[in-house]
Scaffold this motif. Structure first.
Motif, mmCIF file in Angstrom:
data_model
loop_
_atom_site.group_PDB
_atom_site.id
_atom_site.type_symbol
_atom_site.label_atom_id
_atom_site.label_comp_id
_atom_site.label_asym_id
_atom_site.label_seq_id
_atom_site.Cartn_x
_atom_site.Cartn_y
_atom_site.Cartn_z
ATOM 1 N N TRP A 1 0.830 -1.202 0.000
ATOM 2 C CA TRP A 1 0.000 0.000 0.000
ATOM 3 C C TRP A 1 0.867 1.254 0.000
ATOM 4 O O TRP A 1 0.536 2.242 -0.656
ATOM 5 C CB TRP A 1 -0.949 0.007 1.195
ATOM 6 N N ILE A 2 1.979 1.221 0.737
ATOM 7 C CA ILE A 2 2.893 2.361 0.760
ATOM 8 C C ILE A 2 3.491 2.579 -0.625
ATOM 9 O O ILE A 2 3.596 3.717 -1.101
ATOM 10 C CB ILE A 2 3.987 2.166 1.833
ATOM 11 N N PHE A 3 3.885 1.484 -1.294
ATOM 12 C CA PHE A 3 4.417 1.606 -2.655
ATOM 13 C C PHE A 3 3.389 2.227 -3.600
ATOM 14 O O PHE A 3 3.713 3.089 -4.415
ATOM 15 C CB PHE A 3 4.862 0.252 -3.206
ATOM 16 N N TYR A 4 2.141 1.777 -3.519
ATOM 17 C CA TYR A 4 1.092 2.337 -4.371
ATOM 18 C C TYR A 4 0.900 3.829 -4.101
ATOM 19 O O TYR A 4 0.776 4.626 -5.024
ATOM 20 C CB TYR A 4 -0.236 1.607 -4.181
ATOM 21 N N ALA A 5 0.864 4.198 -2.823
ATOM 22 C CA ALA A 5 0.663 5.606 -2.468
ATOM 23 C C ALA A 5 1.826 6.470 -2.962
ATOM 24 O O ALA A 5 1.599 7.549 -3.528
ATOM 25 C CB ALA A 5 0.504 5.735 -0.954
ATOM 26 N N LEU A 6 3.052 6.008 -2.771
ATOM 27 C CA LEU A 6 4.207 6.789 -3.224
ATOM 28 C C LEU A 6 4.255 6.894 -4.742
ATOM 29 O O LEU A 6 4.605 7.944 -5.291
ATOM 30 C CB LEU A 6 5.509 6.177 -2.684
ATOM 31 N N THR A 7 3.882 5.835 -5.441
ATOM 32 C CA THR A 7 3.865 5.861 -6.901
ATOM 33 C C THR A 7 2.802 6.827 -7.414
ATOM 34 O O THR A 7 3.042 7.592 -8.356
ATOM 35 C CB THR A 7 3.641 4.446 -7.459
ATOM 36 N N LEU A 8 1.614 6.802 -6.807
ATOM 37 C CA LEU A 8 0.570 7.745 -7.202
ATOM 38 C C LEU A 8 0.984 9.187 -6.907
ATOM 39 O O LEU A 8 0.719 10.091 -7.699
ATOM 40 C CB LEU A 8 -0.747 7.420 -6.502
ATOM 41 N N PHE A 9 1.661 9.393 -5.784
ATOM 42 C CA PHE A 9 2.159 10.730 -5.452
ATOM 43 C C PHE A 9 3.137 11.212 -6.522
ATOM 44 O O PHE A 9 3.056 12.349 -6.996
ATOM 45 C CB PHE A 9 2.838 10.742 -4.075
ATOM 46 N N LYS A 10 4.079 10.337 -6.905
ATOM 47 C CA LYS A 10 5.053 10.731 -7.929
ATOM 48 C C LYS A 10 4.368 11.027 -9.259
ATOM 49 O O LYS A 10 4.702 12.006 -9.930
ATOM 50 C CB LYS A 10 6.110 9.637 -8.124
ATOM 51 N N ALA A 11 3.425 10.188 -9.646
ATOM 52 C CA ALA A 11 2.723 10.413 -10.917
ATOM 53 C C ALA A 11 1.959 11.732 -10.879
ATOM 54 O O ALA A 11 2.002 12.513 -11.835
ATOM 55 C CB ALA A 11 1.769 9.252 -11.191
ATOM 56 N N TYR A 12 1.264 11.992 -9.787
ATOM 57 C CA TYR A 12 0.520 13.248 -9.660
ATOM 58 C C TYR A 12 1.461 14.438 -9.684
ATOM 59 O O TYR A 12 1.204 15.442 -10.349
ATOM 60 C CB TYR A 12 -0.310 13.245 -8.377
ATOM 61 N N TYR A 13 2.579 14.345 -8.986
ATOM 62 C CA TYR A 13 3.501 15.471 -8.904
ATOM 63 C C TYR A 13 4.182 15.729 -10.246
ATOM 64 O O TYR A 13 4.453 16.874 -10.604
ATOM 65 C CB TYR A 13 4.540 15.256 -7.812
ATOM 66 N N ILE A 14 4.460 14.681 -11.007
ATOM 67 C CA ILE A 14 5.024 14.858 -12.343
ATOM 68 C C ILE A 14 4.040 15.611 -13.233
ATOM 69 O O ILE A 14 4.411 16.541 -13.955
ATOM 70 C CB ILE A 14 5.421 13.499 -12.954
ATOM 71 N N VAL A 15 2.778 15.228 -13.176
ATOM 72 C CA VAL A 15 1.758 15.947 -13.943
ATOM 73 C C VAL A 15 1.659 17.384 -13.447
ATOM 74 O O VAL A 15 1.585 18.326 -14.239
ATOM 75 C CB VAL A 15 0.391 15.228 -13.844
ATOM 76 N N TRP A 16 1.672 17.565 -12.149
ATOM 77 C CA TRP A 16 1.543 18.890 -11.545
ATOM 78 C C TRP A 16 2.689 19.804 -11.965
ATOM 79 O O TRP A 16 2.477 20.950 -12.340
ATOM 80 C CB TRP A 16 1.529 18.724 -10.030
ATOM 81 N N ALA A 17 3.922 19.278 -11.933
ATOM 82 C CA ALA A 17 5.089 20.119 -12.190
ATOM 83 C C ALA A 17 5.408 20.249 -13.677
ATOM 84 O O ALA A 17 5.622 21.360 -14.173
ATOM 85 C CB ALA A 17 6.299 19.568 -11.444
ATOM 86 N N PHE A 18 5.462 19.148 -14.392
ATOM 87 C CA PHE A 18 5.957 19.184 -15.765
ATOM 88 C C PHE A 18 4.876 19.490 -16.794
ATOM 89 O O PHE A 18 5.189 19.871 -17.916
ATOM 90 C CB PHE A 18 6.669 17.882 -16.112
ATOM 91 N N MET A 19 3.624 19.307 -16.439
ATOM 92 C CA MET A 19 2.552 19.727 -17.341
ATOM 93 C C MET A 19 2.008 21.098 -16.916
ATOM 94 O O MET A 19 1.009 21.555 -17.453
ATOM 95 C CB MET A 19 1.436 18.681 -17.359
ATOM 96 N N HIS A 20 2.664 21.719 -15.924
ATOM 97 C CA HIS A 20 2.333 23.057 -15.459
ATOM 98 C C HIS A 20 0.871 23.181 -15.022
ATOM 99 O O HIS A 20 0.207 24.170 -15.299
ATOM 100 C CB HIS A 20 2.651 24.102 -16.541
#
Length: 116
Positions: A50-69
């Motif tokens: 569950w921790i792995f899933y949460a961290l992976t979703l966090f990274k995916a969301y943050y990549i969209v947040w930062a690199f897609m502006h």
């Protein structure tokens, strides 16, 4: 009318550092597999997963947040982009867990041998 050039170097290094820290935590947890996390079951799966899933979703969301502006967009557009992805990931996770549990039970309770 002139436009000023704004350097994003500090922001790029922050994003790089944050994603690196999260990835490092994932790798360390994957190598060490602490027993309190690995042996604790939550909703049919160990807490470490569950921790792995949460961290992976966090990274995916943050990549969209930062690199897609997306941080500069309206909330409705952000939700229109992120909501379908979150729903589809959760749906895929649900299907994978249900199917994996079914296959495990079939092999556990039947005469079929584990040959893989």
């Amino acid at each position: 009318m002139s436009h000023e050039h704004v350097s994003n170097t500090k922001r790029i290094w922050f994003v790089f550092g944050l994603l690196s820290v999260v990835t490092t935590v994932e790798v360390i947890l994957g190598i060490l597999k602490p027993d309190p996390l690995h042996m604790t079951e939550v909703f049919g799966m160990n807490l470490l997963n569950w921790i792995f899933y949460a961290l992976t979703l966090f990274k995916a969301y943050y990549i969209v947040w930062a690199f897609m502006h997306m941080e500069g967009e309206r909330a409705s557009l952000r939700w229109a982009v992120v909501s379908p992805v979150i729903f589809l990931v959760m749906y895929l996770l649900f299907i994978l867990l249900i199917e994996a549990d079914y296959v495990f039970e079939v092999f556990k309770t039947s005469t079929i041998k584990w040959n893989f």
